[in-house]
Design a protein around this motif. Structure first.
Motif, short mmCIF file in Angstrom:
data_model
loop_
_atom_site.label_atom_id
_atom_site.label_comp_id
_atom_site.label_asym_id
_atom_site.label_seq_id
_atom_site.Cartn_x
_atom_site.Cartn_y
_atom_site.Cartn_z
N GLU A 250 0.82 -1.21 0.00
CA GLU A 250 0.00 0.00 0.00
C GLU A 250 0.85 1.26 0.00
O GLU A 250 0.39 2.31 -0.42
N TYR A 251 2.11 1.16 0.44
CA TYR A 251 2.89 2.40 0.43
C TYR A 251 3.23 2.84 -0.98
O TYR A 251 3.47 4.03 -1.22
N ALA A 257 -0.75 8.05 -4.94
CA ALA A 257 -1.78 9.00 -4.56
C ALA A 257 -1.19 10.37 -4.27
O ALA A 257 -1.84 11.40 -4.41
N MET A 258 0.09 10.40 -3.85
CA MET A 258 0.76 11.68 -3.61
C MET A 258 1.14 12.34 -4.92
O MET A 258 1.50 13.50 -4.93
N ARG B 60 -10.44 3.93 -4.35
CA ARG B 60 -9.19 4.00 -5.12
C ARG B 60 -9.45 4.46 -6.54
O ARG B 60 -8.61 5.14 -7.13
N LEU B 63 -9.80 8.21 -7.00
CA LEU B 63 -8.51 8.90 -6.94
C LEU B 63 -7.63 8.55 -8.14
O LEU B 63 -6.47 8.91 -8.19
N LEU B 65 -6.29 5.79 -8.75
CA LEU B 65 -5.22 4.82 -8.49
C LEU B 65 -5.46 3.60 -9.36
O LEU B 65 -4.53 2.88 -9.70
N TYR B 66 -6.71 3.36 -9.70
CA TYR B 66 -7.06 2.42 -10.75
C TYR B 66 -7.71 3.26 -11.83
O TYR B 66 -8.37 4.24 -11.55
N ARG B 89 -3.84 15.86 -7.13
CA ARG B 89 -3.22 15.03 -6.10
C ARG B 89 -3.06 15.77 -4.78
O ARG B 89 -3.03 15.16 -3.72
N GLN B 93 -6.59 13.03 -1.02
CA GLN B 93 -5.62 12.11 -0.43
C GLN B 93 -6.32 10.86 0.07
O GLN B 93 -7.54 10.78 0.04
N ILE B 94 -5.52 9.92 0.54
CA ILE B 94 -6.10 8.66 0.98
C ILE B 94 -5.37 8.17 2.23
O ILE B 94 -4.16 8.35 2.37
N PHE B 96 -4.94 4.58 4.34
CA PHE B 96 -5.17 3.17 4.04
C PHE B 96 -5.61 2.38 5.26
O PHE B 96 -5.47 2.82 6.40
N GLN B 97 -6.09 1.18 4.95
CA GLN B 97 -6.60 0.32 6.00
C GLN B 97 -5.49 -0.25 6.87
O GLN B 97 -5.55 -0.19 8.09
N SER B 102 1.19 0.15 4.73
CA SER B 102 1.05 1.42 4.03
C SER B 102 2.20 2.38 4.34
O SER B 102 2.23 3.48 3.81
N PRO B 116 5.33 13.76 0.34
CA PRO B 116 4.42 14.63 -0.43
C PRO B 116 4.92 16.07 -0.52
O PRO B 116 4.73 16.73 -1.54
N ILE B 119 7.52 16.02 -3.24
CA ILE B 119 6.96 15.86 -4.58
C ILE B 119 6.34 17.17 -5.06
O ILE B 119 6.54 17.57 -6.21
N HIS B 120 5.62 17.84 -4.18
CA HIS B 120 4.95 19.06 -4.61
C HIS B 120 5.77 20.31 -4.29
O HIS B 120 5.27 21.42 -4.47
N ARG B 166 0.68 11.95 6.79
CA ARG B 166 1.17 11.96 5.41
C ARG B 166 0.08 12.48 4.48
O ARG B 166 0.35 13.26 3.57
#
Lengths: 359, 321
Positions: A250-251, A257-258, B60, B63, B65-66, B89, B93-94, B96-97, B102, B116, B119-120, B166
């Protein structure tokens, strides 16, 4: 009950569970501070190194390898003999120095010593062509180690690139690339090694003349080529498998996602997490390459004479095994020590760095 | 619907996965089939349903991701596509479980939360980055001195907080919370849920809160959507859904909520569904729920019920209601 006083704890009865209220007072700030012991933060690498250095077998094999490495670097600087030429005494070729046992001198040398000159001892004796055997074993170990090292490097580079492309791209690309791997994997590798080294030997031998690479010898180059062509498949499979399993973590999704680009994901998230497995498998690849090289040299397809390798030394010693058994022992012990040390070191690395084996 | 007034507007989202069955046969697994909903600024929409009904895939897919098979996602009135998703983006954001998989085990907390930002390019100096990381850690209730540690040194609840920090690093306006508490034990669940609520109050973030614990969802959300086999079967205000469920599937879900009070629990009538969930590869014709429904009629077999409004802001997909 009439004389109950809450400030005096009741008398303890031998079989009752009466508790002492003093034990249930809230902790003071000082006592709380004592509990806050911050564990020293260790990195994955430091933790692994600490484990590696606590493993006696791994440390022992590292010491052995270090001693061998230092010896093969320094010994040719000290020992005045060359691996290819006959022993000379006062500029004359010493034909009497044939098949000497360790630490003995030939007639000419004995005369020179009697005349007050110093002659460097033949630690392992000499061979049938009057060459110092010690320096030949040293050069043989040099050749074997460098073949093992470079062959593993070639395997690592090709396997890493191929495997990570197949693993990250997935889908049809992966399917086709892995079928190619399957085909190469299914070839009988000993046969292929023999065929390839014969063919490559001839091809390279002609084209290499008068180039800088000629000094390495076409046999050595063809051996690298054989490793590069055949043995990368295992590494490619390993890398692909690692990347496939890490890609689904998941990371990696979180990084997507980032807004992280694929290059960043591979560099920052995927490669660091499969590096330990790759390093371990490379360390275990070295002894297998050394072994293959020794085997090829033993059957006469390895390095070219007069360049010795541990395998070819063992082969030539085989012919006179009954007369001069010590000539077999030195290269054989050399191969054993090197291969065993690398295997033990690889095992130690795996125990220390493999995330699956971590407690 | 204009798509202007909502923060997030999902229309007809579909996600089909190709599944191989046999040698050459390819079948489509309809993980998400024609899902539409909206989320307002600062609002929480709860998404519930049993395992494998497509909740996570909805989160997902919206967003990107898929890659969605079909459907549109509007964020703040703008259509989100595969090409311009990079611009969104920062806003979506997300969390996770699984707080264990994660977080990258090779990165320090500072790097995980700082990624993040990297990246930005949200900082101008190293100091600013470190300050922002410390601020985020404090915001989610962690000690800012923990920044140089690795994720494996933390407990599950702490790790989940790192995941939240995050997600918060880029100042998002919308977070998909993908079962953020189901891997944690009950006392930690409460802490994390309170953290989510505090953050919503402080920062005005909208959530899509995915869970299968109805009580948690009821507590968190203003509205709840119930999913069954890739479709939304009922959507409406949280109190109404829990208090007076309309769809037979919701009814049985609600009746399965464990009651903290044994006296009430004893008198409660539980609706036990018969049979298994049909395979999403072989969906029943008509209403997907009819194989397990007590009220199934001939009509359910023939046509699929669409979502219809039975009360203001309350939609149900059932022929019999």
């Amino acid at each position: 009950m009439s004389d109950y006083n809450p400030n005096i704890p009741p008398k303890k009865r031998p079989f009752s569970l009466q508790l002492d209220p003093a034990k249930f007072e809230p902790a003071t700030d000082e006592e709380k501070a004592q509990q806050e012991v911050m564990r020293e933060s260790t990195t994955f690498f430091r933790d692994g190194m600490r484990k590696l250095f606590h493993n006696p077998l791994a440390v022992g094999s590292m010491i052995v390898l270090l001693v061998i490495l230092v010896t093969i670097v320094i010994a040719p600087l000290i020992v005045p003999y060359s691996y290819s030429g006959m022993i000379t005494v006062d500029g004359k070729r010493d034909k009497s120095a044939k098949n000497l046992p360790p630490f003995t001198y030939s007639k000419l040398e004995q005369q020179a010593i009697d005349n007050g000159e110093t002659v460097f001892p033949h630690i392992f004796g000499t061979d049938e062509l009057c060459r110092d055997y010690f320096i030949r074993v040293i050069y043989g170990a040099r050749v074997s180690l460098s073949v093992g090292f470079f062959a593993s490097l070639i395997v690592l580079i090709i396997g890493l690139l191929y495997g990570s492309i197949a693993g990250y791209a997935g889908g049809r690309t992966d399917l086709i690339m892995m079928r190619i791997v399957d085909i190469i994997y299914s070839l009988p590798d000993t046969l292929m090694v023999i065929l390839l080294s014969v063919v490559l030997d001839q091809l390279l031998g002609q084209s290499l003349q008068n180039t800088a690479l000629a000094s390495i010898g076409p046999n050595m180059l063809s051996m690298f080529a054989v490793f590069g062509l055949l043995y990368w498949v295992g590494m490619a499979r390993l890398v692909r498998g690692q990347i496939l399993s890490i890609k689904n973590n998941e990371y990696v999704l979180a990084a997507q996602a980032m807004g992280a680009k694929p290059g960043r994901i591979i560099r920052r998230h995927i490669l660091p997490n499969c590096m330990s497995v790759i390093i371990i498998s490379t360390a275990l690849q070295i002894p297998s390459a050394i072994f293959t090289e020794s085997f090829l040299s033993f059957i006469g397809l390895g390095v070219q004479a007069p360049m010795p390798s541990l395998g070819s030394l063992a082969n030539s010693a085989r012919q006179a095994l009954q007369a001069y058994p010590y000539k077999m022992i030195f290269p054989a012990v050399g191969i054993c020590l090197i291969v065993l040390s690398f295997n033990l070191l690889g095992d130690g690395l795996r125990d220390a760095f493999d995330p699956k084996l971590r407690k | 619907m204009s798509g202007q007034k909502h923060l997030l507007d999902v229309r007809g989202l579909k996600e089909y996965f190709p599944v191989k069955s046999g040698m050459l046969n390819k079948m489509l697994l309809k993980a998400v089939d024609d899902v539409s909903f909206t989320i307002d600024e600062g609002e929480t929409l709860g998404l519930v349903g049993e395992s494998g009904c497509g909740k996570t895939t909805v989160g997902r897919t919206l967003l990107y991701l898929y890659k969605p098979t079909a459907g549109e996602v509007y964020f703040d009135g703008q259509l989100v596509t595969e090409k311009n998703i990079g611009d969104f983006r920062k806003d979506m954001q997300i969390v996770f479980q699984d707080p264990y998989s994660s977080l990258n085990p090779r990165m320090t907390v500072a790097d995980i939360i700082g990624e993040p930002l990297d990246i930005h390019k949200l900082y101008s100096s190293k100091k600013e980055r470190a300050d922002r990381i410390a601020e985020l850690l404090t915001l989610v209730g962690l000690n800012s001195e923990h920044a140089n540690r690795y994720a494996h040194e933390f407990s599950g609840g702490q790790r989940q907080r790192i995941g939240i920090a995050r997600a918060l690093a880029v100042n998002p306006r919308f977070i998909v919370c993908d079962e953020p508490v189901s891997a944690l034990d009950v006392s930690i669940q409460a802490q994390i849920i309170n953290t989510f609520e505090d953050l919503q109050q402080k920062l005005g973030i909208a959530y899509l809160f995915i869970a299968h614990d109805l009580l948690v969802v009821q507590h968190m959300s203003r509205r709840i959507a119930v999913m069954y086999l890739g479709r939304i079967v009922e959507i409406g205000p949280a109190g109404d859904i829990i208090g007076s469920p309309v769809h037979p599937y919701t009814e049985s879900l609600i009746s399965a909520i464990p009651m903290p009070d044994p006296e009430t629990a004893r008198h409660k009538h539980r609706i036990i569904l018969e049979g298994d969930v049909p395979s999403p590869l072989r969906m029943p014709k008509g209403c997907p729920f009819r194989t397990r429904c007590r009220y199934a009629t001939k009509e359910c077999e023939e046509s699929r019920p669409e979502l219809k409004e039975i009360a203001p802001d309350r939609f149900v997909a059932c022929h019999n209601r």
